[in-house]
Scaffold this motif. Structure first.
Motif: not given
Length: 101
Positions: A5-7, A20-25, A34-37, A60-63
């Motif tokens: 989980s990358i928060i 840039a951070t979201l693309a790298a993750a 999974e990406l959590i903002i 697709t696995n983000w929230k």
């Protein structure tokens, strides 16, 4: 269940740095992510770009978690951790870029 989980913690973040951070993750390879903002009540916030941004990356696995008011870094971290389902958790913020895919 995602392995990692990358928060991404945000508060009035620079949009270019956040992208840039979201693309790298999102482009990590060899691991389920999974990406959590988690936004801490930013005054200037516009997350409307997120659905198309992730769609273009095929991710697709983000929230998105949006706090109505600024509650502080620790509370923002806790919100992200409570939403995480990965075996491992990585906390970061806008402008931090992972070294490689």
């Amino acid at each position: 269940m995602p392995r990692v989980s990358i928060i991404v913690l945000t508060y009035n973040s620079d949009p270019a740095k956040l992208r840039a951070t979201l693309a790298a993750a999102a482009l990590q390879q060899g691991v389920s992510v999974e990406l959590i903002i988690s936004d801490d009540g930013s005054v200037r916030k516009d997350f409307s770009f997120l659905p198309d941004f992730f769609k273009n990356l095929g991710f697709t696995n983000w929230k998105l978690l949006e706090n109505e008011e600024n509650r502080g870094t620790v509370a923002n971290c806790c919100a992200g951790l409570n939403a995480a389902s990965g075996e491992y958790v990585f906390l970061t913020s806008a402008g931090d870029i992972l070294y490689d895919h």
